[in-house]
Design an enzyme around this catalytic site. Structure first.
Site, short mmCIF file in Angstrom:
data_model
loop_
_atom_site.label_atom_id
_atom_site.label_comp_id
_atom_site.label_asym_id
_atom_site.label_seq_id
_atom_site.Cartn_x
_atom_site.Cartn_y
_atom_site.Cartn_z
N HIS A 31 -12.65 6.75 20.75
CA HIS A 31 -12.50 6.89 22.20
C HIS A 31 -13.29 8.05 22.75
O HIS A 31 -13.92 7.96 23.80
CB HIS A 31 -11.03 7.11 22.56
CG HIS A 31 -10.28 5.84 22.63
ND1 HIS A 31 -10.57 4.89 23.58
CD2 HIS A 31 -9.27 5.36 21.90
CE1 HIS A 31 -9.75 3.88 23.41
NE2 HIS A 31 -8.96 4.12 22.39
N CYS B 53 -27.23 -9.51 25.40
CA CYS B 53 -26.29 -8.53 25.90
C CYS B 53 -25.64 -7.72 24.78
O CYS B 53 -24.75 -6.93 25.02
CB CYS B 53 -25.22 -9.20 26.76
SG CYS B 53 -24.33 -10.48 25.88
C1 PEP Z 1 -21.71 -8.93 21.21
O1 PEP Z 1 -20.97 -9.44 20.36
O2 PEP Z 1 -22.93 -8.69 21.00
C2 PEP Z 1 -21.16 -8.53 22.51
C3 PEP Z 1 -21.95 -8.08 23.47
O3 PEP Z 1 -19.83 -8.68 22.70
P1 PEP Z 1 -18.70 -7.64 22.27
O4 PEP Z 1 -19.38 -6.37 21.83
O5 PEP Z 1 -17.85 -7.49 23.48
O6 PEP Z 1 -18.04 -8.38 21.15
#
Ligand code: PEP
Ligand code: MG
Length: 575
Positions: free
Chosen positions: A190, A505
């Site tokens: 955190h 992403c």
């Molecule tokens: C991923 O898995 O790359 C992603 C962006 O999702 P999270 O980190 O929320 O699992």
């Protein structure tokens, strides 16, 4: 004394030069005295918990203002822990054995924390720290002591600590904190996440002997949150060099931030979208300030994890609408709920899973719990009226799964129509490519997916068969591994062959060492932590498509992630 250099895990970018403040939480000494009756002792416990609740609510409000709801939510979780029946039960049992409530609380917290810490899982270990944090707070209140020794920091300092609990990090005064270094902790702790959000330099995992190395307050040190280096008693040349680097880096970032208002273009003038990953309204505002051209990932989980019941359609509608409004017309990709795995909410009946990341997660839950899914889809479709929204399903691994999920979207539209409720009928629906199965099936999934976004955090975890939260195998979590890069390239090529837009992403999209390769692969959109945007746009502007293709093809000729990283170090140094 000659200067000494030590290295930890770089957790948050930035340089700090200044005196240390060694934070050693006060050992709370329990007075030896006779216990009252069970009712008397438990009444004192209840009063202390009420005071703790008020303190935690104040902390929640302060952090919400400074860093947003998502960061503050930890203090809601702490408030819930105050009424944890397991804690109360243990305290009562000890009190019934004749202990004072202070003694009983120490035993109860030790038992609960070591039970969690022994579970050999980073998340449970983090929960153990939370339990200790909450227990310490109640005990301090019972002993009539004021809140946290960090309030003793009176001049700008670099905080040195064994570890920082969420309460500690929250009570750091931003005016007086130059940065912090901890002996424990990892990139996902955190304190590290909050440091990144607040833009505070941080190094974690410096090692158990950190407090021996920096044995007293006011030791002069230099810290570099970008490399993880800490230099104790630096000589004047080192100090001058770092102060100069700090000024240069900060002014460079300011220039880049100002330039980031413009859309990203490659050196040969091709438009590439640079977007942000956000979790709620505050980080969406931050994304806009850093030049986000859209939201490539709106994580909606926080809405589902912050309460003991799922969020209502109205609550979601208002939050999505506010986020769309902040982005004023720019595209926003809303990921439908990605819970399970490491994020199980309390109100769903989770099975005891051996491998929760391979279990009941994300789209799998949505298809099994259609009412929960429909409520979210209704809220998104209604909020999207007049905005540029897209819907994205997480963790799809199969065409049938995708068809069923789309079928539910269509059913929701029919319901809204029947109810004469206004909604956006033309919202594109796509998937996150986060499983190797989806990556190799893109040409087939393209039948039912309007776009693709590569989720490289999970794609790396599933391709490398390495739990992304397990510190013991973290060396194998290599998003620049040739196997992962091949799947990424294959996804982009197959998506483009079907005329589909392909973004990314996962964290990789914001890493400068990866951006040239991804650009060379022809990625359409890079979505990242808002603060990484200015540097990413700058880097893209330095590269022509031809140069990026050349860098990518060289990178793909190597057999290991280490070789690729080494190659990229050379590439970045030459730009
Ligand atoms: C991923 O898995 O790359 C992603 C962006 O999702 P999270 O980190 O929320 O699992
Ligand atoms: Mg994911």
């Amino acid at each position: 004394m000659p200067e000494k250099t030590f290295k930890g895990i770089p957790a948050s970018d930035g340089i700090a030069v200044g005196p240390t403040f060694c934070y050693i939480p006060a050992e709370l000494t329990i007075p030896v005295c006779a216990a009252g009756t069970v009712d008397e002792e438990m009444a004192r416990f209840d009063v202390a918990r009420e005071y703790a609740r008020v303190e935690l609510q104040n902390l929640y409000e302060a952090i919400e203002k400074r860093a947003g709801k998502e960061e503050a939510s930890i203090f809601e979780a702490h408030q819930e822990m105050l009424s944890d029946p397991a804690l109360e039960g243990k305290v009562r049992t000890e009190v019934e054995f004749g202990q004072t409530v202070e003694q009983a609380l120490v035993t109860a917290i030790d038992d609960l924390a070591s039970l969690l810490a022994g579970m050999d899982d980073e998340l449970f270990a983090a929960r153990a720290l939370d339990v200790k944090d909450v227990g310490h707070r109640i005990l301090r209140i019972l002993l009539g002591l004021p809140d946290t020794a960090l309030s003793a920091v009176t001049e700008p300092s670099i905080i040195i600590a064994e570890d920082l609990t969420p309460s500690d990090t929250a009570s750091l005064d931003p005016e007086l904190t130059l940065g912090f270094i901890t002996a424990q902790g990892g990139l996902t702790s955190h304190s590290a996440i909050l440091a990144r959000t607040l833009g505070l330099p941080a190094i974690v995992g410096m090692g158990n002997d950190l407090l021996d190395k920096v044995s007293s307050d006011n030791t002069f040190i230099v810290m570099d949150g970008r490399t993880g280096e800490m230099i104790i008693e630096p000589d004047w040349e080192t100090i001058a060099r770092y102060k100069q680097m700090k000024v240069q880096r900060e002014s460079h970032l300011l220039i880049l931030k100002a330039a980031a208002e413009k859309d990203a273009l490659t050196a040969n003038g091709r438009r590439v979208e640079v977007a942000a990953n956000v979790g709620e309204v505050a980080s969406t505002r931050e994304a806009m300030e850093h030049g986000a051209e859209g939201i490539g990932l709106l994580r909606t989980e926080f809405l589902y994890l912050e309460d003991t019941q799922p969020p209502s359609e109205e609550k979601q509608y208002h939050i999505y609408r506010e986020i769309f409004e902040v982005m004023s017309g720019r595209p926003v990709i809303v990921r439908t709920l990605d819970i399970g795995g490491d994020k199980p909410p309390s109100y769903l009946p989770f099975p005891n899973e051996m491998n929760p990341f391979l279990g009941w997660r994300a789209i799998r839950i949505c298809l099994d719990e259609p009412e929960l899914f429909k409520t979210q889809l209704r809220a998104i479709l209604r909020a999207a009226v007049g905005h540029h929204a897209r819907i994205m399903f997480p963790m799809v691994s199969d065409l049938d799964e995708l068809r069923r999920a789309r079928g539910i979207v269509e059913a929701v539209k029919r319901d809204l129509e029947l109810d004469s409720i206004e909604f956006a009928a033309d919202v594109p629906v796509g998937i996150m490519v986060a499983t190797p199965a989806a990556a190799v099936l893109v040409d087939i999934l393209a039948e039912a997916s309007d776009f693709f976004s590569l989720g490289t955090n999970d794609l790396t975890q599933y391709t490398m068969a390495v739990d992304r939260g397990n510190a013991k195998v973290s060396g194998l979590f290599q998003p620049l591994h040739p196997a992962v890069l091949r799947l990424i390239r294959q996804t982009i090529d197959a998506g483009h062959a079907k005329g589909k837009w392909v973004g990314m992403c996962g964290e990789l999209a914001g890493m400068t060492k990866a951006i040239p390769i991804l650009l060379g692969f022809g990625l359409d959109e890079f979505s990242m932590n808002p603060r990484a945007i200015p540097e990413a746009k700058d880097l893209i502007g330095k590269l022509t498509d031809e140069k990026a293709r050349e860098i990518a093809s060289q990178a793909m000729s190597f057999g290991t992630a280490a070789e690729i990283e080494n190659h990229m170090k050379g590439v970045l140094a030459s730009l």
